[in-house]
Design an enzyme around this catalytic site. Structure first.
Site, PDB file in Angstrom:
ATOM      1  N   ARG A   1       7.420   5.949 -26.821  1.00  0.00           N
ATOM      2  CA  ARG A   1       7.812   6.383 -27.304  1.00  0.00           C
ATOM      3  C   ARG A   1       6.946   7.148 -28.818  1.00  0.00           C
ATOM      4  NH1 ARG A   1      13.974   8.787 -25.330  1.00  0.00           N
ATOM      5  NH2 ARG A   1      13.222   9.648 -23.812  1.00  0.00           N
TER       6      ARG A   1
ATOM      7  N   LYS B   1      23.475  10.854  -5.652  1.00  0.00           N
ATOM      8  CA  LYS B   1      23.684  11.953  -5.175  1.00  0.00           C
ATOM      9  C   LYS B   1      22.630  13.492  -4.558  1.00  0.00           C
ATOM     10  CE  LYS B   1      27.809  10.120  -7.151  1.00  0.00           C
ATOM     11  NZ  LYS B   1      28.908  10.359  -8.467  1.00  0.00           N
TER      12      LYS B   1
ATOM     13  N   GLY C   1      15.106   8.289 -14.431  1.00  0.00           N
ATOM     14  CA  GLY C   1      15.087   7.169 -15.597  1.00  0.00           C
ATOM     15  C   GLY C   1      15.046   6.363 -14.319  1.00  0.00           C
TER      16      GLY C   1
ATOM     17  N   GLY D   1      16.053  14.500 -18.166  1.00  0.00           N
ATOM     18  CA  GLY D   1      16.402  15.539 -18.495  1.00  0.00           C
ATOM     19  C   GLY D   1      14.972  16.667 -17.853  1.00  0.00           C
TER      20      GLY D   1
HETATM   21  P1  ADP Z   1      16.554   9.080 -11.326  1.00  0.00           P
HETATM   22  O1  ADP Z   1      17.123   7.912 -12.361  1.00  0.00           O
HETATM   23  O2  ADP Z   1      15.553   8.400 -10.664  1.00  0.00           O
HETATM   24  O3  ADP Z   1      16.331  10.445 -11.237  1.00  0.00           O
HETATM   25  P2  ADP Z   1      18.662   8.581  -9.275  1.00  0.00           P
HETATM   26  O4  ADP Z   1      19.767   8.588 -10.718  1.00  0.00           O
HETATM   27  O5  ADP Z   1      19.159   9.620  -8.677  1.00  0.00           O
HETATM   28  O6  ADP Z   1      17.671   8.796  -9.541  1.00  0.00           O
HETATM   29  O7  ADP Z   1      19.243   7.627  -8.548  1.00  0.00           O
HETATM   30  C1  ADP Z   1      19.415   5.675  -8.479  1.00  0.00           C
HETATM   31  C2  ADP Z   1      20.491   4.862  -8.319  1.00  0.00           C
HETATM   32  O8  ADP Z   1      20.846   5.839  -6.877  1.00  0.00           O
HETATM   33  C3  ADP Z   1      19.846   4.003  -8.442  1.00  0.00           C
HETATM   34  O9  ADP Z   1      20.399   3.144  -9.107  1.00  0.00           O
HETATM   35  C4  ADP Z   1      20.185   2.729  -6.811  1.00  0.00           C
HETATM   36  O10 ADP Z   1      20.844   1.762  -7.150  1.00  0.00           O
HETATM   37  C5  ADP Z   1      20.852   4.302  -6.519  1.00  0.00           C
HETATM   38  N1  ADP Z   1      20.637   4.467  -4.892  1.00  0.00           N
HETATM   39  C6  ADP Z   1      19.626   3.886  -4.217  1.00  0.00           C
HETATM   40  N2  ADP Z   1      19.963   4.336  -3.084  1.00  0.00           N
HETATM   41  C7  ADP Z   1      20.756   4.234  -3.027  1.00  0.00           C
HETATM   42  C8  ADP Z   1      22.019   3.498  -1.136  1.00  0.00           C
HETATM   43  N3  ADP Z   1      21.632   3.486   0.103  1.00  0.00           N
HETATM   44  N4  ADP Z   1      23.206   3.567  -2.036  1.00  0.00           N
HETATM   45  C9  ADP Z   1      23.886   2.514  -2.817  1.00  0.00           C
HETATM   46  N5  ADP Z   1      23.121   3.429  -3.991  1.00  0.00           N
HETATM   47  C10 ADP Z   1      21.848   4.132  -3.703  1.00  0.00           C
END
Ligand code: ADP
Ligand code: MG
Length: 395
Positions: A36, A197, A354, A377
């Site tokens: 950063r 999710k 992230g 965010g």
């Molecule tokens: P970002 O931080 O880039 O916005 P998220 O936090 O929404 O991404 O999602 C990342 C997480 O989703 C990771 O920890 C990954 O392990 C999990 N993930 C992705 N696919 C699956 C799956 N099929 N089952 C369980 N966890 C999953």
């Protein structure tokens, strides 16, 4: 573009009050990751080279309006001096007589770092009085903290309205890349949305189906969409209470003409662990005692086809449980392909989030992407189509 780039302003002899994000990890009084800090160097050096004086405003941690000594910005001074190649003077307040005196006592070529803005309760309340006191420290306001722009705080919002303002070089790069990806993109434009999710990315999905030509759903959230189609996803991570929402998003996509891609095949395992025994099955055939941990090779081939016919790609969220080998395979393959197309000049690729940034780094693809946002965010809120107060206040 309502905002003015820093580089358009005459800065000679001007005190440039610059909001930065230097919320870096510190252990035992030492900065452990300077990413950063590195990213604000162009702005600080530009101000210095133009004969201006950078006066840095920043938050650090969440002191909640109180002076918390462990959240002082002072330990960052050596790392900032290294990065800027010049002296950095620290002052223990971001307003009031001590800060004003420190500004007055600066020598040309020096940088002033003011103490954590969040030591004042008025910061997170977007307080007009605090903003007015901070405004006394500068002639020009420069916001170089896109990652803090989703918050209407005194140093990001109210203050911008009190002085001639501009976007710093990092803010400018971020806004330009994001505008190119989603504001007025070169079409066709596709999005990849993965991650854990649906519930955390509802607004994002809702906004994207209106703006993109193709939307690839991956990760755990794809399981929720598959379950909404009536498929058995076994023990997979899925939000069964979100199936109606998934159906609504699919219906909205159909009505806006956005092609929705769900994985045609998936990689399943019996345990959530690296190197767990696994197999590839079609999306219809997830065994009742197994969980889907990645998209399969046919799904990846499908994604590559869509990349081939897209001019712009925007990506948030991994396609599988990328922290566990080999369930990073689909994310790695799709990322490598997007990187290759970008390097060849055939694709504009923008990614953020992230875990996404970690996954693309792990895949060795990040450096070839057109732009990687580290804004967290703020990036997500921008993908949701929200107006960011810190950006809206510029101009
Ligand atoms: P970002 O931080 O880039 O916005 P998220 O936090 O929404 O991404 O999602 C990342 C997480 O989703 C990771 O920890 C990954 O392990 C999990 N993930 C992705 N696919 C699956 C799956 N099929 N089952 C369980 N966890 C999953
Ligand atoms: Mg995450």
């Amino acid at each position: 573009m309502a905002w003015t780039p820093l580089t358009d302003l005459e800065l000679g002899g001007k005190r440039v009050l610059t909001r930065v994000d230097i919320n870096v990890p510190v252990e035992d009084g030492r900065v452990t990751d300077i990413t950063r800090i590195d990213r604000i160097v162009p702005t600080v050096k530009h101000i210095l080279a133009a004969g201006g004086t950078p006066i840095l405003l920043a938050h650090f941690g969440r002191p909640k309006g109180k002076v918390v000594p462990e959240m002082s910005l002072q330990p960052l001074v050596p790392a900032l001096e290294d990065a800027f190649g010049t002296g950095v003077v620290f002052v223990a307040d971001c307003r009031g007589p001590s800060a004003e005196a420190a500004v007055g006592a600066l020598s040309s070529g020096q940088v002033l770092l003011c103490e954590n803005t969040r030591f004042h309760a008025g910061e997170e309340k977007n307080d007009a009085d605090l903003a007015a006191e901070m405004a006394k420290l500068g002639d020009i306001y420069c916001n170089d903290a896109f990652s803090a722009a989703h918050r209407a705080h005194a140093s990001t919002e109210a203050l911008a309205r009190l002085l001639p303002n501009c976007a710093g070089k990092l803010m400018e790069a971020e806004l330009t890349a994001l505008e190119a990806a989603l504001g007025t993109p070169k079409r066709p434009v596709m999005a990849v949305v993965g991650g854990a999710k649906v519930s955390t990315k509802l607004d994002l999905l809702g906004n994207l189906v209106e703006k993109v030509d193709a939307l690839v759903i991956g990760g755990g959230m794809a399981n929720t969409f598959l379950a909404a189609q009536g498929l058995d996803v076994g023990k997979s991570l899925a939000e069964h209470d979100m199936t109606d929402t998934a159906k609504e998003i699919a219906a909205k996509a159909a009505s806006t003409g956005c092609e929705l891609l769900l994985p045609r095949d998936v990689v399943v395992a019996r345990e959530f662990a690296a190197n767990a025994p696994h197999e590839v099955v079609t999306a219809e055939d997830c065994p009742a005692d197994a969980m889907i941990l990645d998209a399969g090779p046919d799904a990846v081939a499908h994604i590559k086809q869509v990349i081939d016919r897209s001019a712009t790609l925007i990506w948030n969220g991994p396609l599988g449980a990328f922290e566990l080998t080999p369930f990073d395979a689909a994310t790695n393959a799709a990322a490598a392909y997007a990187a290759e197309k970008t390097a060849a000049g055939d694709l504009i690729s923008v990614a953020g989030g992230g875990d996404t940034v970690a996954a693309l780094n792990q895949a060795g693809a990040a450096e070839h992407f057109t732009y990687i946002s580290t804004a967290g965010g703020a990036f997500l809120e921008w993908m949701e189509g929200k107006t960011l107060p810190g950006v809206a206040a510029l101009g």
